[in-house]
Design a protein around this motif. Sequence first.
Motif, mmCIF file in Angstrom:
data_model
loop_
_atom_site.group_PDB
_atom_site.id
_atom_site.type_symbol
_atom_site.label_atom_id
_atom_site.label_comp_id
_atom_site.label_asym_id
_atom_site.label_seq_id
_atom_site.Cartn_x
_atom_site.Cartn_y
_atom_site.Cartn_z
ATOM 1 N N ALA A 4 -4.787 5.785 -5.794
ATOM 2 C CA ALA A 4 -3.455 6.384 -5.771
ATOM 3 C C ALA A 4 -2.720 6.094 -7.078
ATOM 4 C CB ALA A 4 -2.663 5.862 -4.570
ATOM 5 N N GLN A 5 -2.887 4.890 -7.615
ATOM 6 C CA GLN A 5 -2.273 4.545 -8.900
ATOM 7 C C GLN A 5 -2.800 5.463 -9.995
ATOM 8 O OE1 GLN A 5 -3.638 0.945 -10.780
ATOM 9 N NE2 GLN A 5 -1.630 0.551 -11.693
ATOM 10 N N HIS A 6 -4.118 5.660 -10.012
ATOM 11 C CA HIS A 6 -4.726 6.535 -11.011
ATOM 12 C C HIS A 6 -4.243 7.971 -10.828
ATOM 13 C CE1 HIS A 6 -7.909 9.052 -12.784
ATOM 14 N NE2 HIS A 6 -7.888 8.121 -13.723
ATOM 15 N N MET A 7 -4.125 8.421 -9.599
ATOM 16 C CA MET A 7 -3.658 9.778 -9.320
ATOM 17 C C MET A 7 -2.232 9.984 -9.835
ATOM 18 S SD MET A 7 -3.307 11.723 -5.650
ATOM 19 C CE MET A 7 -5.050 11.576 -5.304
ATOM 20 N N LEU A 8 -1.356 9.027 -9.577
ATOM 21 C CA LEU A 8 0.017 9.146 -10.060
ATOM 22 C C LEU A 8 0.076 9.204 -11.582
ATOM 23 C CD1 LEU A 8 1.911 6.719 -7.671
ATOM 24 C CD2 LEU A 8 2.270 9.181 -7.883
ATOM 25 N N ALA A 9 -0.734 8.382 -12.230
ATOM 26 C CA ALA A 9 -0.723 8.357 -13.698
ATOM 27 C C ALA A 9 -1.310 9.628 -14.288
ATOM 28 C CB ALA A 9 -1.488 7.141 -14.202
ATOM 29 N N SER A 10 -2.441 10.071 -13.766
ATOM 30 C CA SER A 10 -3.133 11.199 -14.390
ATOM 31 C C SER A 10 -2.530 12.549 -14.023
ATOM 32 C CB SER A 10 -4.619 11.179 -14.025
ATOM 33 O OG SER A 10 -4.793 11.324 -12.631
ATOM 34 N N ARG A 11 -1.992 12.683 -12.823
ATOM 35 C CA ARG A 11 -1.459 13.984 -12.395
ATOM 36 C C ARG A 11 0.041 14.130 -12.588
ATOM 37 N NH1 ARG A 11 -4.635 15.318 -6.753
ATOM 38 N NH2 ARG A 11 -6.734 14.999 -7.568
ATOM 39 N N GLU A 12 0.757 13.012 -12.478
ATOM 40 C CA GLU A 12 2.219 13.084 -12.526
ATOM 41 C C GLU A 12 2.839 12.355 -13.710
ATOM 42 O OE1 GLU A 12 3.633 15.077 -10.468
ATOM 43 O OE2 GLU A 12 1.867 15.383 -9.223
ATOM 44 N N GLY A 13 2.033 11.575 -14.425
ATOM 45 C CA GLY A 13 2.572 10.824 -15.557
ATOM 46 C C GLY A 13 3.448 9.656 -15.139
ATOM 47 N N ILE A 14 3.207 9.137 -13.934
ATOM 48 C CA ILE A 14 3.994 8.014 -13.411
ATOM 49 C C ILE A 14 3.113 6.771 -13.418
ATOM 50 C CG2 ILE A 14 5.256 7.115 -11.431
ATOM 51 C CD1 ILE A 14 5.720 10.041 -10.580
ATOM 52 N N PHE A 15 3.522 5.748 -14.161
ATOM 53 C CA PHE A 15 2.746 4.509 -14.297
ATOM 54 C C PHE A 15 3.341 3.455 -13.381
ATOM 55 C CE2 PHE A 15 1.643 0.793 -17.281
ATOM 56 C CZ PHE A 15 0.423 0.586 -16.656
ATOM 57 N N VAL A 16 2.650 3.166 -12.280
ATOM 58 C CA VAL A 16 3.133 2.190 -11.313
ATOM 59 C C VAL A 16 2.126 1.064 -11.154
ATOM 60 C CG1 VAL A 16 4.455 3.902 -10.007
ATOM 61 C CG2 VAL A 16 2.100 3.394 -9.338
ATOM 62 N N GLU A 17 2.592 -0.063 -10.631
ATOM 63 C CA GLU A 17 1.675 -1.140 -10.271
ATOM 64 C C GLU A 17 0.925 -0.731 -9.004
ATOM 65 O OE1 GLU A 17 3.282 -4.720 -8.701
ATOM 66 O OE2 GLU A 17 5.077 -3.724 -7.979
ATOM 67 N N PRO A 18 -0.215 -1.350 -8.721
ATOM 68 C CA PRO A 18 -0.982 -0.951 -7.537
ATOM 69 C C PRO A 18 -0.186 -1.000 -6.232
ATOM 70 C CG PRO A 18 -2.326 -2.335 -8.933
ATOM 71 C CD PRO A 18 -0.938 -2.347 -9.520
ATOM 72 N N ALA A 19 0.603 -2.049 -6.026
ATOM 73 C CA ALA A 19 1.369 -2.151 -4.779
ATOM 74 C C ALA A 19 2.369 -1.013 -4.637
ATOM 75 C CB ALA A 19 2.081 -3.495 -4.709
ATOM 76 N N SER A 20 2.868 -0.517 -5.747
ATOM 77 C CA SER A 20 3.819 0.580 -5.700
ATOM 78 C C SER A 20 3.152 1.898 -5.349
ATOM 79 C CB SER A 20 4.549 0.699 -7.038
ATOM 80 O OG SER A 20 5.639 1.586 -6.943
ATOM 81 N N ALA A 21 1.837 1.965 -5.512
ATOM 82 C CA ALA A 21 1.091 3.170 -5.135
ATOM 83 C C ALA A 21 0.716 3.162 -3.656
ATOM 84 C CB ALA A 21 -0.165 3.290 -5.999
ATOM 85 N N ALA A 22 1.073 2.100 -2.928
ATOM 86 C CA ALA A 22 0.724 1.997 -1.510
ATOM 87 C C ALA A 22 1.329 3.134 -0.703
ATOM 88 C CB ALA A 22 1.183 0.650 -0.954
ATOM 89 N N SER A 23 2.537 3.567 -1.055
ATOM 90 C CA SER A 23 3.152 4.663 -0.287
ATOM 91 C C SER A 23 2.333 5.939 -0.419
ATOM 92 C CB SER A 23 4.600 4.894 -0.728
ATOM 93 O OG SER A 23 4.671 5.233 -2.109
ATOM 94 N N LEU A 24 1.818 6.227 -1.603
ATOM 95 C CA LEU A 24 0.979 7.415 -1.782
ATOM 96 C C LEU A 24 -0.356 7.246 -1.069
ATOM 97 C CD1 LEU A 24 0.372 10.194 -2.945
ATOM 98 C CD2 LEU A 24 -0.374 9.063 -5.054
ATOM 99 N N ALA A 25 -0.955 6.063 -1.166
ATOM 100 C CA ALA A 25 -2.240 5.820 -0.487
ATOM 101 C C ALA A 25 -2.091 6.002 1.017
ATOM 102 C CB ALA A 25 -2.748 4.420 -0.812
ATOM 103 N N GLY A 26 -1.019 5.467 1.573
ATOM 104 C CA GLY A 26 -0.763 5.631 3.006
ATOM 105 C C GLY A 26 -0.500 7.070 3.381
ATOM 106 N N PHE A 27 0.262 7.763 2.551
ATOM 107 C CA PHE A 27 0.553 9.173 2.802
ATOM 108 C C PHE A 27 -0.734 9.994 2.841
ATOM 109 C CE2 PHE A 27 0.958 13.404 0.990
ATOM 110 C CZ PHE A 27 1.844 13.992 1.887
ATOM 111 N N ILE A 28 -1.621 9.774 1.880
ATOM 112 C CA ILE A 28 -2.875 10.532 1.814
ATOM 113 C C ILE A 28 -3.697 10.295 3.077
ATOM 114 C CG2 ILE A 28 -5.089 10.712 0.600
ATOM 115 C CD1 ILE A 28 -3.477 10.139 -2.007
ATOM 116 N N LYS A 29 -3.761 9.034 3.504
ATOM 117 C CA LYS A 29 -4.536 8.710 4.704
ATOM 118 C C LYS A 29 -3.940 9.401 5.941
ATOM 119 C CE LYS A 29 -6.996 4.952 6.665
ATOM 120 N NZ LYS A 29 -7.592 3.735 6.200
#
Length: 80
Positions: A4-29
């Motif tokens: 999810a962290q990689h997805m945010l960075a590569s698709r949206e240009g948003i650089f977050v720490e891994p824990a901050s990508a938890a909301s996207l990871a949970g959403f995808i699941k």
Amino acid sequence: MLRAQHMLASREGIFVEPASAASLAGFIKLRDLGLIDGTTVLVATGHGFKDPNIVLNRFNLSDPVDPNVESIKERTLNFS
């Protein structure tokens, strides 16, 4: 979370720490399970500079370029 962290960075240009990508990871699941429909807002609370080593350890970085025009020209013109 790392995907999810990689997805945010590569698709949206948003650089977050891994824990901050938890909301996207949970959403995808939950989306994949068919439990989410409609509009959803996700919150990213931590920027990637809180834990940059996670990213640095996953990628091969090129050698630094000397801070002068000639070095930059040489690196960019010979880029492969």
